[in-house]
Structures are given as C-alpha cells and as structure tokens.
Design a protein around this motif. Structure first.
Motif, short mmCIF file in Angstrom:
data_model
loop_
_atom_site.label_atom_id
_atom_site.label_comp_id
_atom_site.label_asym_id
_atom_site.label_seq_id
_atom_site.Cartn_x
_atom_site.Cartn_y
_atom_site.Cartn_z
N ASN A 28 49.05 50.76 -10.87
CA ASN A 28 49.91 51.54 -11.77
C ASN A 28 49.11 52.11 -12.94
O ASN A 28 49.32 53.24 -13.35
N ALA A 29 48.19 51.28 -13.45
CA ALA A 29 47.46 51.68 -14.66
C ALA A 29 46.49 52.82 -14.38
O ALA A 29 46.39 53.76 -15.16
N GLU A 30 45.76 52.72 -13.27
CA GLU A 30 44.74 53.74 -12.95
C GLU A 30 44.77 54.06 -11.46
O GLU A 30 43.84 53.70 -10.73
N PRO A 31 45.83 54.70 -11.00
CA PRO A 31 45.96 54.89 -9.55
C PRO A 31 44.80 55.67 -8.92
O PRO A 31 44.42 55.40 -7.79
N THR A 32 44.22 56.62 -9.67
CA THR A 32 43.15 57.42 -9.06
C THR A 32 41.77 56.94 -9.53
O THR A 32 40.77 57.54 -9.19
N GLY A 33 41.74 55.84 -10.29
CA GLY A 33 40.46 55.30 -10.76
C GLY A 33 40.28 53.87 -10.27
O GLY A 33 40.10 53.63 -9.08
N ALA A 34 40.40 52.91 -11.21
CA ALA A 34 40.18 51.49 -10.88
C ALA A 34 41.19 50.95 -9.88
O ALA A 34 41.00 49.87 -9.33
N GLY A 35 42.23 51.71 -9.61
CA GLY A 35 43.26 51.28 -8.66
C GLY A 35 43.01 51.75 -7.23
O GLY A 35 43.92 51.72 -6.41
N TRP A 36 41.76 52.15 -6.91
CA TRP A 36 41.45 52.58 -5.53
C TRP A 36 41.64 51.42 -4.55
O TRP A 36 41.59 50.26 -4.95
N PHE A 37 41.86 51.73 -3.28
CA PHE A 37 42.13 50.69 -2.28
C PHE A 37 40.91 50.37 -1.41
O PHE A 37 40.57 49.20 -1.23
N MET A 38 40.30 51.41 -0.83
CA MET A 38 39.24 51.12 0.16
C MET A 38 38.29 52.30 0.27
O MET A 38 38.60 53.42 -0.16
N LYS A 39 37.11 52.02 0.82
CA LYS A 39 36.15 53.08 1.13
C LYS A 39 35.95 53.12 2.63
O LYS A 39 35.81 52.06 3.27
N LEU A 40 35.93 54.33 3.17
CA LEU A 40 35.78 54.52 4.62
C LEU A 40 34.50 55.28 4.91
O LEU A 40 34.15 56.21 4.16
N LYS A 41 33.82 54.92 5.99
CA LYS A 41 32.73 55.75 6.50
C LYS A 41 33.39 56.84 7.32
O LYS A 41 34.09 56.56 8.30
N VAL A 42 33.23 58.09 6.87
CA VAL A 42 33.96 59.22 7.47
C VAL A 42 33.55 59.40 8.94
O VAL A 42 32.36 59.43 9.27
N LYS A 43 34.55 59.50 9.81
CA LYS A 43 34.28 59.68 11.24
C LYS A 43 34.13 61.16 11.56
O LYS A 43 33.24 61.56 12.30
N SER A 44 35.06 61.96 10.99
CA SER A 44 35.02 63.39 11.30
C SER A 44 35.43 64.17 10.05
O SER A 44 36.60 64.18 9.68
N ALA A 45 34.45 64.79 9.42
CA ALA A 45 34.71 65.50 8.16
C ALA A 45 35.74 66.60 8.36
O ALA A 45 36.45 66.98 7.42
N ASP A 100 52.00 61.77 2.37
CA ASP A 100 52.45 60.40 2.12
C ASP A 100 51.90 59.85 0.80
O ASP A 100 52.00 58.65 0.55
N HIS A 101 51.30 60.74 0.00
CA HIS A 101 50.88 60.40 -1.36
C HIS A 101 49.66 59.49 -1.44
O HIS A 101 49.54 58.69 -2.35
N GLU A 102 48.74 59.65 -0.44
CA GLU A 102 47.42 59.03 -0.61
C GLU A 102 46.46 60.11 -1.11
O GLU A 102 46.66 61.30 -0.84
N TRP A 103 45.43 59.68 -1.81
CA TRP A 103 44.33 60.59 -2.14
C TRP A 103 43.07 60.08 -1.46
O TRP A 103 42.95 58.88 -1.19
N VAL A 104 42.15 61.02 -1.18
CA VAL A 104 40.89 60.65 -0.57
C VAL A 104 39.79 61.47 -1.24
O VAL A 104 39.90 62.69 -1.36
N THR A 162 48.52 58.10 -5.04
CA THR A 162 48.59 59.02 -6.18
C THR A 162 49.41 58.44 -7.32
O THR A 162 50.17 57.47 -7.15
N ALA A 163 49.27 59.07 -8.49
CA ALA A 163 50.04 58.65 -9.66
C ALA A 163 51.53 58.77 -9.37
O ALA A 163 52.34 57.92 -9.78
N TYR A 164 51.89 59.83 -8.61
CA TYR A 164 53.30 60.01 -8.26
C TYR A 164 53.80 58.82 -7.42
O TYR A 164 54.87 58.26 -7.68
N ALA A 165 53.00 58.40 -6.44
CA ALA A 165 53.37 57.27 -5.58
C ALA A 165 53.50 55.99 -6.41
O ALA A 165 54.45 55.22 -6.24
N ALA A 166 52.54 55.77 -7.30
CA ALA A 166 52.55 54.56 -8.12
C ALA A 166 53.80 54.53 -9.01
O ALA A 166 54.44 53.49 -9.17
N GLU A 167 54.14 55.71 -9.55
CA GLU A 167 55.32 55.83 -10.40
C GLU A 167 56.59 55.55 -9.59
O GLU A 167 57.49 54.85 -10.05
N GLN A 168 56.64 56.10 -8.38
CA GLN A 168 57.82 55.90 -7.53
C GLN A 168 57.97 54.44 -7.10
O GLN A 168 59.08 53.93 -7.03
#
Lengths: 382, 123
Positions: B87-104, B8-12, B24-30
C-alpha cells in the motif's frame, strides 16, 4: 438470482452523511452501505478497539411486538417463546437478551435482540432488532405465527447507530447524560433535542458500547454531534465484520442458517434453563436430543498457524486428511494481528487444541481449534 | 527502461532481460490494507496471464497474474513480514517478483502508462 440493479438499493437516513465522509458504498442486504471510510478497514478496526467507532446499522429491522389488547410482560413473552428458545419471561424491565428465531426443524431463521422496555406503560410490549437481510421474512413469520394474539409495529422511520469502543460511554454521556450508568444488555429511553432515543448498552464488536435507535429525521444531526467528539471515527461494514469475528460472534447467513441448530452453532447458552425443561420451542425434540447426545458437527474457533488467512468456504480436513468440515467466516484479525476463523467441524475434532488442516488454494494450512473470543471482551457489567 | 501495465492492474518494468512485477497504486487502493502476500518459488516458470502471487486484504484475497511469461529469479521477501509496503509504495518497495523475460514481444500487447491511466479513468 440476479443482483438487484443499483437503483433498486435502499438508503438509510445516514446515506448522505456516509457519502460525505468518503464511505465506499457497496450493496449489502438490499442497501447501499459503506464498507469502509478513507481510513481503511485496518485503522477503523483498531480505532474502535482503542477509542470509539460510529456504525450506521440502520439497515437492521426494528419493531415493537405488541399484545392484541391488554396484558402483561408474561403474556407477550409467552407468545414470543413459541418461536424462540430464549427465556423471554425472565427479562426484567429494561433488560435485553440475544435470542434465536427457530424453524420447526430447530434450524436458525435468524438471531436477534429482544428487549423488555423499562417503562411500566409499555408492559405487554417487546422491542425487537433483527438482521437486515432477514427482516422482511422474520417479521412476516412472526406476524403469521402470532396472528390474532400479537401484532408487529415496524419502526421503519428510525435509524440505528452503534457507538462502540472503550471511549463510547464517556463520549455518549457528554451528549446524552445518564447513559454511563447503564449496564451491559440493558435498554432505556432518553431524550435528545426533544427526540426519543432508545439506548441499548450492547453491540457486535466485543467492546463496551451502545446501539441507539433514533428518529430518522434527526439521525444525521445526532451522528454529526457524535462524530464531532475527538474520540469518534466513522466505521464501515468491513471493520464491523473483522471486529465481530475477533469477538467470536456469528454472522447470520454465514455462520448460522436454517440448516443449523443452536447446539451445532455452540449457542446453547441462548436456550433458557426453564425452556430446556418445558421445551415448547420449535424443533425442541431435535435440539434436546442434540443437547443430551451431542450434535454431529459443532461451530468452533480456528487459528491458522501461519500468516495466510483461510476464507469462508475453505475445506477443513483432520490429521489423516479426512473431511472434517468447512470454514464459515475467516480472515485477518487486526487486533490479533494474524489470521482467524470460525467454522464447523466433526464433533470428535471440536476440543481446544485439536490439530486440523485448512485447504487454501490447494495447499494444506496447519491450524488449531481454539477458544473464542479471539480478543478479550470488555463489556460494562455491574 | 519501460514500465507497462495490464488490465488486471499489474505493472511490469523491464531492465535488460529482467522484468520486475508489482500491482498498481489503483489496485492497492482498491484492495485496501494488504495483510498477507504469497510469493512464488524461485525458479518457477510463470505464463503470461497465469497465477503468479496472491495478495490479501482484511476482507478478500486476490490473485496477481504474470504480465508476461518468464522464470521467477527473485521475490520481494520483505513483503512477507511487511505486507503494508504494497500500500505504501506499490510501484517501489512494494514490488512482488522479478522474472527472466521469456519473450520480449509479449510486452507489446501491454498498456503504456498513459494508456493505463486512461483505462483506470474509465472504470
């Protein structure tokens, strides 16, 4: 109903140019049309408001409506008036009017532009431009209703190019001298490279501008000359939609449809004064009753108070949480720099300033009824 | 530090037990120009594949799904006023959230960068 396969989609005469310009093609009303160009919807929208945008609207339906045999403007106008509530007879030579094709219940089959040609040689003829998605049904309806009295001549070999924005007049005047003298909602014929252009000073953006009917064979060459002007950029359907929403203009099939009357749609200005007195248009009894006694629901402008857009289909509730209506167009207005919408609300909630809530992803979003347009219109009036 | 991708075009991107999530940059572009971002509340527990955020362009709204399960520990509130960062920095300054990992272990089912690039080429 299944979506038509990609191969079934029609292409306008500007298809190859749109593709060459990097247009992202999507199916729209049976055509492959550019939803945006590489600049993107936001920049395309703002460019149109700041300079001039070129839109391929060749998918729309163009036709002459001719009298069978000889006659006058009044004769052809009287025939079209049996299908619409507009004052068509009052059109002066070269004048354009926005009007509505109504069904027998007063519902809106389509909204369209009708022009009386400037030339006396074309007396007894009207020029119609109707929506792409409805054009086949519209023309079949008009032909059937006026059979034996008037006939349609569809102009399928013609493209339609809109040039919109505050620089549109200066740009087009350079290419087609004389157009800058035209006033808003007038049409005239000009010649470019020996081809006949029907130039209308009209549009769907709230800006000054033109809609130019051009023979399909030279449409690409004509568009290239316009695009070579420094002020002009190609604009896709995405920005066309955000521009018309900011201008408070209806999108057929979304904001108006067969179940909606002109009174409900807040388009009573499109019903001619003489027509109200004479009636004689489809659904006149119902429409006149709504004019005198009010409609139960009415189309209004709606401004969400936060940053979140409310989209088409979002439910509207009143201050007590009771059902109040539904959003029919909604999104982000780039020039407003915030969310904007239009929709239908109960008549008691239609006053400007009325507080409403919009249900978006299960949450209530505070909003108010506001006057439209959302941006100042900048037409070229005499 | 490793970055994984979803269909679904998320990165983690995982550092220790904290995962940063974006599109992802692809998602932002789309999507086109992003004009609105709705972020989850801090402390919210999100499930792998469940709704985590909303991103809206001029023409449409899209869900951002959680690539893995976890608890929201931080959100990029700068996106509220400057959604164009997506759009400008989808994988950098454009991050959404931080999660505490439940199950690696949930990361194993996601795509590597090379796999994701191949996946996008096939779309």
């Amino acid at each position: 109903m299944a979506e038509p396969a990609q191969t079934d989609l029609k292409r306008t005469p500007l298809f190859a140019l749109n593709a060459e310009l990097g247009g992202k093609m999507v199916p729209f009303a049976g055509y492959e049309m550019p939803v945006q160009f590489p600049a993107g919807i936001l920049k395309e929208h703002l460019h149109t408001r700041a300079a001039a945008g070129l839109f391929d609207v060749s998918h729309m339906g163009q036709a002459w409506l001719h009298l069978e045999g000889k006659g006058t403007h009044d004769d052809i106008a009287a025939l079209l008036e049996t299908l619409t509530p507009g004052d068509i007879k009052a059109l002066k030579p070269g004048q354009i009017r926005y009007t509505l094709l109504l069904n027998d219940e007063g519902g809106i089959r389509d909204d369209f532009m009708v022009s009386r040609p400037l030339s006396a040689e074309k007396a007894g003829t009207l020029f119609l431009v109707v929506n792409a998605a409805t054009k086949d049904a519209d023309f079949a309806h008009i032909a059937a209703k006026l059979k034996g009295k008037a006939k349609l001549e569809r102009l399928e070999d013609r493209a339609l190019i809109a040039l919109q924005g505050p620089k549109a007049a200066a740009v087009l005047e350079r290419i087609v001298p004389g157009v800058a003298a035209m006033t808003f909602m007038t049409i005239a014929t000009f010649t470019w490279e020996r081809a006949e252009l029907f130039v209308s000073r009209s549009g769907y953006t709230g800006e000054d501008g033109y809609e130019i009917s051009v023979p399909g064979a030279i449409a690409t060459a004509f568009a290239r000359v316009l695009l070579a002007q420094a002020e002009v950029a190609p604009i896709g359907l995405g920005a066309r939609d955000s521009l018309r929403l900011e201008a408070g203009l209806c999108l057929y099939g979304h904001d108006i449809d067969e179940q909606t009357t002109p009174v409900e749609a807040n388009l009573t200005w499109a019903i001619g004064k003489r027509r109200k007195l004479e009636k004689g248009f489809p659904g006149a009894d119902k429409i006149m009753d709504q004019l005198f006694n009010g409609a139960k629901r009415v189309r209004v402008g709606i401004k969400p108070e936060g940053r979140a857009p409310a989209r088409e289909g979002a439910e509207i509730v009143d201050a007590n949480g009771a059902p109040a209506g539904r959003i029919t167009s909604g999104g982000f207005g780039p020039s407003v720099n915030g969310p904007i919408a239009m929709g239908y609300v109960r008549a008691d909630l239609a006053n400007d300033g009325t507080a409403l809530s919009l249900i978006v992803r299960g949450q209530k979003l505070a909003a108010r009824v506001v006057p439209m347009p959302f941006v100042q219109k900048r037409f070229h009036k005499p | 530090m490793t970055t994984k991708y979803t269909k679904d075009h998320e990165w983690v991107r995982v550092e220790g037990n904290v995962a940063t999530v974006g599109i992802t940059a692809y998602a932002a572009e789309q999507l086109g120009d992003v004009v609105f971002v709705e972020l989850p509340a801090i402390g919210k527990a999100v499930e792998k594949g469940g709704d985590a955020a909303v991103v809206e362009s001029v023409k449409a709204a899209s869900e951002v799904y959680a690539p893995i399960s976890g608890e929201v520990v931080e959100v990029n509130s700068a996106l509220v006023d400057e959604p164009a960062k997506v759009n400008a920095e989808p994988t950098g300054a454009g991050w959404f959230m931080k999660l505490k990992v439940k199950s690696a272990g949930e990361l194993n089912g996601l795509m590597s960068e090379a796999e994701y690039n191949d996946y996008v080429k096939g779309l």
